[in-house]
Write a protein that holds these residues in place. Sequence first.
Motif, PDB file in Angstrom:
ATOM      1  N   UNK A   1       0.832  -1.201   0.000  1.00  0.00           N
ATOM      2  CA  UNK A   1       0.000   0.000   0.000  1.00  0.00           C
ATOM      3  C   UNK A   1       0.866   1.249   0.000  1.00  0.00           C
ATOM      4  N   UNK A   2       0.630   2.124  -0.979  1.00  0.00           N
ATOM      5  CA  UNK A   2       1.442   3.328  -1.135  1.00  0.00           C
ATOM      6  C   UNK A   2       0.909   4.141  -2.312  1.00  0.00           C
ATOM      7  N   UNK A   3       1.432   5.335  -2.455  1.00  0.00           N
ATOM      8  CA  UNK A   3       1.247   6.084  -3.694  1.00  0.00           C
ATOM      9  C   UNK A   3       2.394   5.697  -4.620  1.00  0.00           C
ATOM     10  N   UNK A   4       2.061   5.283  -5.808  1.00  0.00           N
ATOM     11  CA  UNK A   4       3.055   4.839  -6.782  1.00  0.00           C
ATOM     12  C   UNK A   4       3.298   5.943  -7.805  1.00  0.00           C
ATOM     13  N   UNK A   5       4.574   6.208  -8.039  1.00  0.00           N
ATOM     14  CA  UNK A   5       4.982   7.266  -8.951  1.00  0.00           C
ATOM     15  C   UNK A   5       5.789   6.699 -10.109  1.00  0.00           C
ATOM     16  N   UNK A   6       5.499   7.228 -11.276  1.00  0.00           N
ATOM     17  CA  UNK A   6       6.301   6.954 -12.453  1.00  0.00           C
ATOM     18  C   UNK A   6       7.363   8.054 -12.546  1.00  0.00           C
ATOM     19  N   UNK A   7       8.556   7.700 -12.964  1.00  0.00           N
ATOM     20  CA  UNK A   7       9.627   8.675 -13.096  1.00  0.00           C
ATOM     21  C   UNK A   7      10.436   8.401 -14.348  1.00  0.00           C
ATOM     22  N   UNK A   8      11.099   9.450 -14.815  1.00  0.00           N
ATOM     23  CA  UNK A   8      11.914   9.334 -16.019  1.00  0.00           C
ATOM     24  C   UNK A   8      13.206  10.104 -15.832  1.00  0.00           C
ATOM     25  N   UNK A   9      14.228   9.655 -16.495  1.00  0.00           N
ATOM     26  CA  UNK A   9      15.487  10.383 -16.520  1.00  0.00           C
ATOM     27  C   UNK A   9      16.136  10.135 -17.878  1.00  0.00           C
ATOM     28  N   UNK A  10      17.014  11.034 -18.259  1.00  0.00           N
ATOM     29  CA  UNK A  10      17.839  10.783 -19.434  1.00  0.00           C
ATOM     30  C   UNK A  10      19.089  10.047 -18.980  1.00  0.00           C
ATOM     31  N   UNK A  11      19.898   9.622 -19.924  1.00  0.00           N
ATOM     32  CA  UNK A  11      21.128   8.912 -19.575  1.00  0.00           C
ATOM     33  C   UNK A  11      22.116   9.825 -18.856  1.00  0.00           C
ATOM     34  N   UNK A  12      21.889  11.144 -18.934  1.00  0.00           N
ATOM     35  CA  UNK A  12      22.823  12.083 -18.316  1.00  0.00           C
ATOM     36  C   UNK A  12      22.232  12.811 -17.113  1.00  0.00           C
ATOM     37  N   UNK A  13      21.048  12.379 -16.675  1.00  0.00           N
ATOM     38  CA  UNK A  13      20.414  13.084 -15.557  1.00  0.00           C
ATOM     39  C   UNK A  13      20.001  12.115 -14.462  1.00  0.00           C
ATOM     40  N   UNK A  14      19.560  12.695 -13.344  1.00  0.00           N
ATOM     41  CA  UNK A  14      18.951  11.893 -12.288  1.00  0.00           C
ATOM     42  C   UNK A  14      17.463  11.769 -12.565  1.00  0.00           C
TER      43      UNK A  14
END
Length: 119
Positions: free
Chosen positions: A92-105
């Motif tokens: 149980x939680x809030x689920x987040x999608x995230x993205x980064x480039x190969x050069x970023x966090x």
Amino acid sequence: QVQLVESGGGTVQAGGSLRLSCAASGGTFSSYVMGWFRQAPGKEREFVALFLTLNADSTYYADSVKGRFTISRDDAKNTVYLQMDTLKPEDTAVYYCAARTLKSNWDRWGQGTQVTVSS
């Protein structure tokens, strides 16, 4: 810059399944490394499953979900998925999608979707 919108959360009984989706827009989806994170009440955000590179085979899972969750991506649909099976109350939680480039966090985040697993 890519925008992310999650969907598919809800309430399910322990042992059940859910599939989360994250639709991306406004960027070149295939150039982003994607991941799923979650935050339970009173706890810090933690990673759940992610791709280590742009390769769809480069999956990596938290020990707590290994063997139960599967991350996948469909570059033709600009979407990343999280299939969650054998759910437990501790998921149980809030689920987040995230993205980064190969050069970023991890610096692009969706708004989150609530997943509640009842015992």
